[in-house]
Design an enzyme around this catalytic site. Structure first.
Site, mmCIF file in Angstrom:
data_model
loop_
_atom_site.group_PDB
_atom_site.id
_atom_site.type_symbol
_atom_site.label_atom_id
_atom_site.label_comp_id
_atom_site.label_asym_id
_atom_site.label_seq_id
_atom_site.Cartn_x
_atom_site.Cartn_y
_atom_site.Cartn_z
ATOM 1 N N GLU A 157 9.958 1.400 10.404
ATOM 2 C CA GLU A 157 10.985 2.409 10.076
ATOM 3 C C GLU A 157 10.312 3.764 10.245
ATOM 4 O O GLU A 157 9.512 4.164 9.413
ATOM 5 C CB GLU A 157 11.461 2.248 8.633
ATOM 6 C CG GLU A 157 12.145 0.941 8.336
ATOM 7 C CD GLU A 157 13.531 0.855 8.934
ATOM 8 O OE1 GLU A 157 14.053 1.879 9.418
ATOM 9 O OE2 GLU A 157 14.087 -0.252 8.936
ATOM 10 N N LYS A 172 0.878 -1.185 0.000
ATOM 11 C CA LYS A 172 0.000 0.000 0.000
ATOM 12 C C LYS A 172 0.909 1.226 0.000
ATOM 13 O O LYS A 172 1.484 1.580 1.013
ATOM 14 C CB LYS A 172 -0.875 -0.005 1.258
ATOM 15 C CG LYS A 172 -2.192 0.765 1.145
ATOM 16 C CD LYS A 172 -2.103 2.255 0.914
ATOM 17 C CE LYS A 172 -1.907 3.107 2.135
ATOM 18 N NZ LYS A 172 -1.793 4.542 1.764
ATOM 19 N N CYS A 201 13.990 10.887 6.215
ATOM 20 C CA CYS A 201 13.909 10.466 7.620
ATOM 21 C C CYS A 201 15.266 10.527 8.318
ATOM 22 O O CYS A 201 15.328 10.782 9.511
ATOM 23 C CB CYS A 201 13.311 9.077 7.713
ATOM 24 S SG CYS A 201 14.104 7.908 6.618
ATOM 25 N N GLU A 214 10.348 16.064 14.698
ATOM 26 C CA GLU A 214 10.683 15.909 13.291
ATOM 27 C C GLU A 214 9.826 16.874 12.476
ATOM 28 O O GLU A 214 8.608 16.817 12.534
ATOM 29 C CB GLU A 214 10.421 14.473 12.854
ATOM 30 C CG GLU A 214 10.750 14.258 11.406
ATOM 31 C CD GLU A 214 10.562 12.817 10.996
ATOM 32 O OE1 GLU A 214 9.442 12.324 11.125
ATOM 33 O OE2 GLU A 214 11.544 12.199 10.551
HETATM 34 P P1 NAP Z 1 2.433 8.416 7.562
HETATM 35 O O1 NAP Z 1 1.282 9.324 7.631
HETATM 36 O O2 NAP Z 1 2.808 7.653 8.762
HETATM 37 O O3 NAP Z 1 2.100 7.446 6.354
HETATM 38 C C1 NAP Z 1 2.896 6.370 5.977
HETATM 39 C C2 NAP Z 1 2.026 5.367 5.260
HETATM 40 O O4 NAP Z 1 1.049 4.855 6.169
HETATM 41 C C3 NAP Z 1 1.235 5.945 4.091
HETATM 42 O O5 NAP Z 1 1.085 4.971 3.094
HETATM 43 C C4 NAP Z 1 -0.094 6.263 4.739
HETATM 44 O O6 NAP Z 1 -1.149 6.403 3.836
HETATM 45 C C5 NAP Z 1 -0.250 5.069 5.624
HETATM 46 N N1 NAP Z 1 -1.192 5.223 6.723
HETATM 47 C C6 NAP Z 1 -1.617 6.363 7.324
HETATM 48 N N2 NAP Z 1 -2.510 6.078 8.293
HETATM 49 C C7 NAP Z 1 -2.647 4.732 8.317
HETATM 50 C C8 NAP Z 1 -3.416 3.819 9.095
HETATM 51 N N3 NAP Z 1 -4.237 4.233 10.062
HETATM 52 N N4 NAP Z 1 -3.309 2.505 8.835
HETATM 53 C C9 NAP Z 1 -2.496 2.056 7.866
HETATM 54 N N5 NAP Z 1 -1.742 2.861 7.097
HETATM 55 C C10 NAP Z 1 -1.820 4.193 7.316
HETATM 56 O O7 NAP Z 1 3.756 9.121 7.098
HETATM 57 P P2 NAP Z 1 3.930 10.070 5.861
HETATM 58 O O8 NAP Z 1 3.295 11.346 6.249
HETATM 59 O O9 NAP Z 1 3.471 9.444 4.625
HETATM 60 O O10 NAP Z 1 5.542 10.137 5.765
HETATM 61 C C11 NAP Z 1 6.357 10.963 6.546
HETATM 62 C C12 NAP Z 1 6.854 10.256 7.793
HETATM 63 O O11 NAP Z 1 7.502 9.014 7.501
HETATM 64 C C13 NAP Z 1 7.891 11.045 8.521
HETATM 65 O O12 NAP Z 1 7.610 11.045 9.898
HETATM 66 C C14 NAP Z 1 9.196 10.327 8.232
HETATM 67 O O13 NAP Z 1 10.219 10.481 9.148
HETATM 68 C C15 NAP Z 1 8.786 8.938 8.152
HETATM 69 N N6 NAP Z 1 9.733 8.173 7.336
HETATM 70 C C16 NAP Z 1 10.591 7.257 7.913
HETATM 71 C C17 NAP Z 1 11.486 6.549 7.146
HETATM 72 C C18 NAP Z 1 12.429 5.515 7.703
HETATM 73 O O14 NAP Z 1 12.953 4.711 6.948
HETATM 74 N N7 NAP Z 1 12.692 5.467 8.984
HETATM 75 C C19 NAP Z 1 11.517 6.748 5.793
HETATM 76 C C20 NAP Z 1 10.661 7.682 5.247
HETATM 77 C C21 NAP Z 1 9.759 8.373 6.030
HETATM 78 P P3 NAP Z 1 -1.474 7.898 3.274
HETATM 79 O O15 NAP Z 1 -0.323 8.282 2.469
HETATM 80 O O16 NAP Z 1 -2.683 7.723 2.452
HETATM 81 O O17 NAP Z 1 -1.681 8.784 4.468
#
Ligand code: NAP
Ligand code: MG
Length: 477
Positions: free
Chosen positions: A243, A168, A277, A374
Site C-alpha cells: 500500500e 514493525k 495517502c 506526493e
Molecule cells: P516509509 O519510509 O516507506 O516507511 C514505512 C515503514 O517502513 C516504516 O515502518 C519504516 O520504518 C519502514 N522502513 C523504512 N525503510 C525500511 C527498510 N529498508 N526495510 C524495511 N522497512 C523499512 O514511509 P513513511 O515515511 O513512514 O510514511 C509515509 C509514506 O507512506 C507516504 O509515501 C505515504 O503515501 C505512504 N502511505 C501509504 C498508505 C497506503 O495505504 N497506500 C498509507 C499510509 C502511508 P521507519 O519509520 O523507522 O523509517
C-alpha cells in the site's frame, strides 16, 4: 515502554540502542523504544512460527471472537489510544478518535464478519474441493500517518485468515503499537500469534525484510521502500502486498456545486495536515472557474486553526517530524520559485512544533514536482480542465492511482469518470467513508499491489488449495 512483545511476553533487551519518541507539537521526548536487532527479529519469527499450527487449527469462529474481543478493548480504551496517537503524530484529537480508535474497532469487527462469511471450503463444478488456507507467518510493516489503523488493517485479516504476525511499526509512532500489543495480551490472545518488534526502518525493518522466516510481507509506506520490499519478496517468491503513496485527483465538472466541491476537497486534503495517502491533492476544476475556485480554496485554507492538537479548537496540528516539515516547505518554495501562485504554505510562527500553514497552489505546469510527486503535507494543487476528456486525462497524468473524487450532477458523467480514472477507489460527490469499512482499499499503478479491508483484504492472507478427486472411501466391488 522500550520493550518488545514476543511470544506473549514483554522482553527488554538491555544492550540495544534506544530511540527517543517525540511529540511533534511540543518537540518533547515522550518515550523511547528499542532498536531491535537480528536476534530479536529471529525470536519474533520463531514465536510466530511456533504459534501458527495451533492458531490456524482453531475454528474460524474462535479466531473471529478474538478479533471481536480486541474490538471491545478498542471501544473501552479508545480514548487512551486516541490521546496517545495524538501525542505521537500531532493529529487533532477529534480526528484521532475517529481514525485511531473508532475506525480500527470497525475494521476488527468487519474483518471478523468477513471471516465468518467466507466460503472456506466448497466443491466447484468439476467436483474438486477448493480449500482456503492461511498463507503462514506474516511480516507487517507500517507507517506513521494513521498508525493504529494501519497496524490493525494488517493484524485483523492476518489473524482472521489463520496467520500469525510480526509487526514493525514506524519509528515515529511506536507507542500506540506497544499499547495495541498490550491489548492483545489483555484479551488473552495465545502467545506468539501477534509479535511486535520496534526500531528503525533501515536497521530493524531491513533485518526483518531480509529474513527468510516469513511467508508474506504486507507493507504500507512510501513508493521507494515498497519497491525495495517487493524486490526482496520477489527473489524469494513470497507474496508482497504493498500500500504505497498517492497523488489523488478531485475532478469537478461544470454542473457541480463548485463551492461544496472545493470546500470538501480542501477538508479531505488537509485531514491529518495532509499526511494521508489517499488525500485529494490535485483539484481539477473547469478552467473558466479556476480563479473562482482559487478564491474559495484560499478562504477555506485560511480558516484553519493551527495549534495544540489536544485543544478542541485546533483544526490542524503539526507535521509528524522536522524532516516532514522541511520537505513540505521545500516543495512549496520550489513551486513559488518556478512562478506558481501560492496561498499560504509558510512555516507557522510558533516557538515549538513542526507546523506548516496550509497551502493552495495554482498557475503551475502539469509536469511540476508539486503536481506529480506526493508531498505528504497540507498542500493542494489547483488545475484547470477543458471538459470531461481533458479532466480524465489530467486525473490519470500521475504515476499513482490510489483514489479519486468526482463531482458532477450528471449520473452518466459520474460513471464515465469513475470508469475512466485509474484508481482503486472513486468517490462520487463527497461521499464519506463507508461503515462498515469493507470497501476494498488499494492502488492502481505505482500506488501498490493488493487490497486491504473487507473480504478482499482477507483474501490477501489466504492460499487456495484444490483437491481433485473424492475424500469418500474408494468402494470395492
Ligand atoms: P516509509 O519510509 O516507506 O516507511 C514505512 C515503514 O517502513 C516504516 O515502518 C519504516 O520504518 C519502514 N522502513 C523504512 N525503510 C525500511 C527498510 N529498508 N526495510 C524495511 N522497512 C523499512 O514511509 P513513511 O515515511 O513512514 O510514511 C509515509 C509514506 O507512506 C507516504 O509515501 C505515504 O503515501 C505512504 N502511505 C501509504 C498508505 C497506503 O495505504 N497506500 C498509507 C499510509 C502511508 P521507519 O519509520 O523507522 O523509517
Ligand atoms: Mg521513513
Amino acid at each position: 515502554m522500550d520493550s518488545l512483545f514476543i511470544d506473549g511476553e514483554w522482553v527488554t533487551p538491555a544492550d540495544r540502542e534506544r530511540i527517543p519518541v517525540l511529540n511533534p507539537a511540543t518537540e518533547e521526548v515522550i518515550g523511547s523504544i528499542v532498536d531491535a536487532d537480528a536476534s530479536d527479529a529471529a525470536a519474533a519469527f520463531a514465536a510466530a512460527r511456533k504459534a501458527l499450527p495451533g492458531w490456524r487449527a482453531l475454528p474460524v469462529g474462535e479466531r473471529a471472537a478474538y478479533l471481536d474481543a480486541l474490538a471491545d478493548a478498542f471501544r473501552d480504551r479508545g480514548e487512551e489510544l486516541a490521546r496517545l496517537a495524538t501525542a505521537e503524530i500531532g493529529m487533532p484529537l477529534a480526528e484521532s478518535r475517529g481514525v485511531q480508535a473508532a475506525l480500527p474497532e470497525q475494521v476488527l469487527r468487519s474483518t471478523a464478519q468477513a471471516a465468518r462469511d467466507l466460503a472456506w471450503e466448497y466443491q466447484d463444478a468439476s467436483g474438486s474441493t477448493v480449500i482456503r488456507e492461511p498463507v503462514g507467518v506474516v511480516l507487517g510493516i507500517t507507517p506513521w500517518n494513521f498508525p493504529v489503523h494501519q497496524l490493525v488493517a494488517k493484524l485483523a485479516p492476518a489473524l482472521a485468515a489463520g496467520c500469525t504476525i510480526v509487526l514493525k511499526p514506524a519509528e515515529l509512532t511506536p507507542l500506540n503499537a506497544l499499547f495495541l500489543a498490550d491489548l492483545c495480551a489483555a484479551i488473552g490472545l495465545p502467545p506468539g500469534v501477534v509479535n511486535l518488534v520496534t526500531g528503525r526502518g533501515s536497521t530493524t525493518g531491513e533485518t526483518l525484510v531480509q529474513s527468510e522466516a516469513y511467508d508474506l510481507v504486507s507493507f504500507t509506506g512510501s513508493l521507494g521502500i515498497g519497491r525495495h520490499i517487493g524486490e526482496v519478496a520477489g527473489r524469494r517468491i513470497v507474496r508482497a502486498t504493498l500500500e504505497l503513496g498517492g497523488k489523488s485527483p478531485a475532478v469537478v465538472m461544470s454542473d457541480a456545486d463548485l463551492a461544496a466541491a472545493v470546500q470538501t476537497t480542501v477538508k479531505n486534503c488537509f485531514t491529518n495536515a495532509g499526511q494521508k495517502c489517499n488525500a485529494p491533492t490535485r483539484l481539477i476544476v473547469p478552467e473558466a472557474r479556476r480563479e473562482e475556485a482559487m478564491q474559495i480554496a484560499a478562504a477555506a485554507a485560511a480558516s484553519y486553526r493551527l495549534g495544540d492538537p489536544l485543544d478542541d479548537d485546533t483544526t490542524m496540528g503539526p507535521l509528524a517530524s522536522e524532516v516532514q516539515r522541511e520537505k513540505v516547505l521545500s516543495y512549496v518554495a520550489g513551486a513559488r520559485a518556478r512562478g506558481a501562485r501560492v496561498h499560504g504554505g509558510g512555516a507557522a510562527g510558533f516557538d515549538r512544533g513542526y507546523f506548516v500553514e496550509p497551502a493552495i497552489i495554482t498557475d503551475v505546469a502539469e509536469s511540476d514536482p508539486v503536481v506529480q510527486e506526493e508531498i505528504f503535507g497540507p498542500v493542494l494543487v489547483l488545475l484547470g480542465h477543458h471538459g470531461e476528456d481533458d479532466a480524465i486525462r489530467l486525473a490519470n497524468d500521475s504515476p499513482y492511482g490510489l483514489s479519486a473524487e468526482v463531482w458532477t450532477a450528471d449520473p452518466a458523467a459520474a460513471r464515465r469518470l469513475a470508469e475512466g480514472i485509474q484508481a482503486g477507489q472513486v468517490r462520487i460527490n463527497g461521499v464519506r467513508s463507508p461503515n462498515p469499512p469493507i470497501a476494498p482499499f488499494g492502488g492502481y499503478k505505482a500506488s501498490g499491489l493488493g487490497r486491504e479491508l473487507g473480504s478482499f483484504g482477507l483474501e490477501e492472507y489466504l492460499e487456495v488449495k484444490a483437491v481433485l478427486g473424492s475424500f469418500e472411501p474408494v468402494e470395492e466391488d
